[in-house]
Design an enzyme around this catalytic site. Structure first.
Site, PDB file in Angstrom:
ATOM      1  CG  ASP A  40      -2.015  -0.954   1.214  1.00  0.00           C
ATOM      2  OD1 ASP A  40      -2.310  -1.462   0.113  1.00  0.00           O
ATOM      3  OD2 ASP A  40      -2.566  -1.243   2.283  1.00  0.00           O
ATOM      4  CG  ASP A  80      -4.844   2.047  12.731  1.00  0.00           C
ATOM      5  OD1 ASP A  80      -4.973   2.247  13.956  1.00  0.00           O
ATOM      6  OD2 ASP A  80      -4.396   0.997  12.248  1.00  0.00           O
ATOM      7  NE  ARG A 119      -1.761   2.686  13.417  1.00  0.00           N
ATOM      8  CZ  ARG A 119      -0.983   1.610  13.285  1.00  0.00           C
ATOM      9  NH1 ARG A 119       0.173   1.547  13.937  1.00  0.00           N
ATOM     10  NH2 ARG A 119      -1.328   0.609  12.519  1.00  0.00           N
ATOM     11  CB  SER A 148      -4.147  -7.800   7.865  1.00  0.00           C
ATOM     12  OG  SER A 148      -3.886  -6.603   8.543  1.00  0.00           O
TER      13      SER A 148
HETATM   14  N1  ARG Z   1      -8.609  -3.100  15.670  1.00  0.00           N
HETATM   15  C1  ARG Z   1      -7.378  -2.721  16.247  1.00  0.00           C
HETATM   16  C2  ARG Z   1      -7.343  -1.242  16.505  1.00  0.00           C
HETATM   17  O1  ARG Z   1      -8.085  -0.536  15.910  1.00  0.00           O
HETATM   18  C3  ARG Z   1      -6.200  -3.213  15.476  1.00  0.00           C
HETATM   19  C4  ARG Z   1      -6.031  -2.773  14.063  1.00  0.00           C
HETATM   20  C5  ARG Z   1      -4.937  -3.549  13.468  1.00  0.00           C
HETATM   21  N2  ARG Z   1      -4.529  -3.223  12.149  1.00  0.00           N
HETATM   22  C6  ARG Z   1      -4.044  -4.153  11.278  1.00  0.00           C
HETATM   23  N3  ARG Z   1      -3.584  -3.739  10.164  1.00  0.00           N
HETATM   24  N4  ARG Z   1      -4.078  -5.432  11.524  1.00  0.00           N
HETATM   25  O2  ARG Z   1      -6.579  -0.749  17.308  1.00  0.00           O
END
Ligand code: ARG
Length: 422
Positions: A39, A148, A119, A200
């Protein structure tokens, strides 16, 4: 009601559905949050094509444990002017993990926020870089369906409202992974297409988040051999292991008799607890954006440290403080999950937490066995536990007769109500 899908014109067409449109040309320099994956590599190239701008890539080491040194070539092959890599492990541990651990932050009572906490830190570094590089925009590779994007953008807007934020994945015309691969091939952007990813993954020092693939059916068990830091129960030792954790000022400083730097202590605890199958969470979670999603987390150190810290607090803090803190814990976890790290409520909650951490000093003894972490003992020089008050044996100094009057007054309003309403 049916929802209409937005039609997006191809990237070669200068009038795409991007919000920027007529202002496009004003973007001269972009800082891209870069992971080195498909990406963000495609995004680097795409941004240059679309805006005729300079792209500077930024990658943070938040303890994901992968070698970032190969990313430089990749970023440059995608057209970026340079890649900046920063080791943020220490600051992540000290300023993000520790407050979250001390607040016993578990979103929906389970998720230790291993992704969520990274983040705001990464976004704040992107902002600093954008300012020092005099860039006019920050770009990220988040999709329009997750949390995110919210965390990145809320942070950027809070810290530098004048910066533009670009989220190409949310807007571009490359709808599938295959189309992105095609794009990468066309422009000779090096990517690992052969590595078929089952899930992922997002990794940090505080844990691993696992999504997609067969997990998209919440009724499917995760595939065998996909456990990462946490061992499957079948493969854990048949013998239990005891460990002692020492805390000072609410911060873990020792495992057994060995002193550790914070980052190393978390890494070590991930190993020991993971070996015993501790720290795997399988949950259906409520994203901020309104979607329910099935997630797997591997957070061995987080689960152990939160439990041990909470236990030590039960020894050294008074009842009302503890109960009030429990109420704030859930709220704090929500704030982190919702991307509101840079908010006054979060600051206020952490200030509240800070008032007592100096007493959170002592040793918690734990037993690890087959996915369980059991607390078997605790001690502290600030212990509020008084044996001569608690004991049912000799040496008892508690005057039991006093309780009669206490109960009389404590229950008085209810006694009155009972009489009146009878
Ligand atoms: N759902 C979790 C969060 O919002 C994890 C997100 C994980 N991202 C990934 N690319 N696997 O904090």
């Amino acid at each position: 009601m049916t929802l209409k899908k937005n039609k997006v014109k191809p990237y070669s067409n200068s009038k795409s559905s991007l919000e920027i449109n007529s202002k496009d040309k004003k973007i001269k320099k972009v800082i891209l949050s870069y992971s080195g994956g498909l990406d963000t590599s495609v995004i680097a190239h795409w941004l240059i094509q679309k805006y005729d701008c300079e792209v500077i890539c930024y990658s943070a080491d938040v303890g994901q444990g992968s070698d970032l040194s190969s990313l430089d070539k990749r970023a440059k092959a995608a057209g970026a002017k340079k890649l900046i890599i920063e080791d943020l492990k220490e600051i992540f541990a000290k300023d993000y993990i520790i407050p979250a651990m001390q607040m016993h932050a578990l979103y929906e009572n389970q998720y230790a926020l291993s992704t969520s906490l990274t983040r705001p830190l990464i976004a704040s570094r992107l902002v600093q870089l954008a300012i020092s590089e005099k860039a006019d925009a920050i770009a990220h590779g988040c999709t329009g369906k997750g949390n995110d994007q919210v965390r990145f953008e809320v942070t950027i807007n809070a810290l530098a409202p004048e910066l533009k934020v670009l989220a190409p994945v949310r807007e571009w015309e490359l709808k599938t992974r295959e189309e992105e691969v095609e794009y990468a091939k066309k422009y000779k952007i090096p990517i690992d297409v052969d590595k078929k990813k089952i899930y992922s993954l997002d990794k940090s020092l505080w844990g691993i988040s696992v999504e997609s693939g067969n997990l998209e059916d919440p009724n499917n068990e995760p595939l065998q051999n996909t456990y990462i830091t946490v061992k499957e129960l079948e493969n854990t030792p048949n013998k239990s292991e005891y460990i002692e954790l020492t805390f000072k000022n609410g911060i873990p400083i020792k495992i057994n008799d060995k002193k550790y730097k914070l980052v190393d202590l978390i890494i070590e605890l991930n190993k020991i607890a993971g070996k015993h199958g501790i720290g795997r969470v399988d949950m259906v979670e409520n994203r901020l954006i309104g979607i329910k999603s099935r997630e797997i987390y591997e957070t061995p150190a987080a689960n152990v440290l939160i439990k041990a810290h909470r236990d030590l607090e039960s020894l050294v803090l008074d009842r009302e403080f503890l109960h009030y803190k429990d109420i704030l814990s859930g709220k704090f976890a929500e704030l982190v999950y919702y991307g509101l790290w840079f908010s006054s409520l979060k600051e206020a909650i952490l200030a509240f937490n800070e008032t007592t951490q100096k007493y959170v000093e002592g040793i918690v003894r734990l037993k690890f066995y087959k996915g369980n972490v059991v607390i078997v003992g605790r001690k502290s020089k600030y212990s509020l536990y008084q044996n001569d008050l608690a004991t049912y044996s000799k040496g008892d100094i508690f005057d039991q007769k006093l309780s009669k009057g206490f109960i009389e007054l404590w229950g008085l309003p209810y006694k009155v109500a009972g009489k009146v309403r009878k």
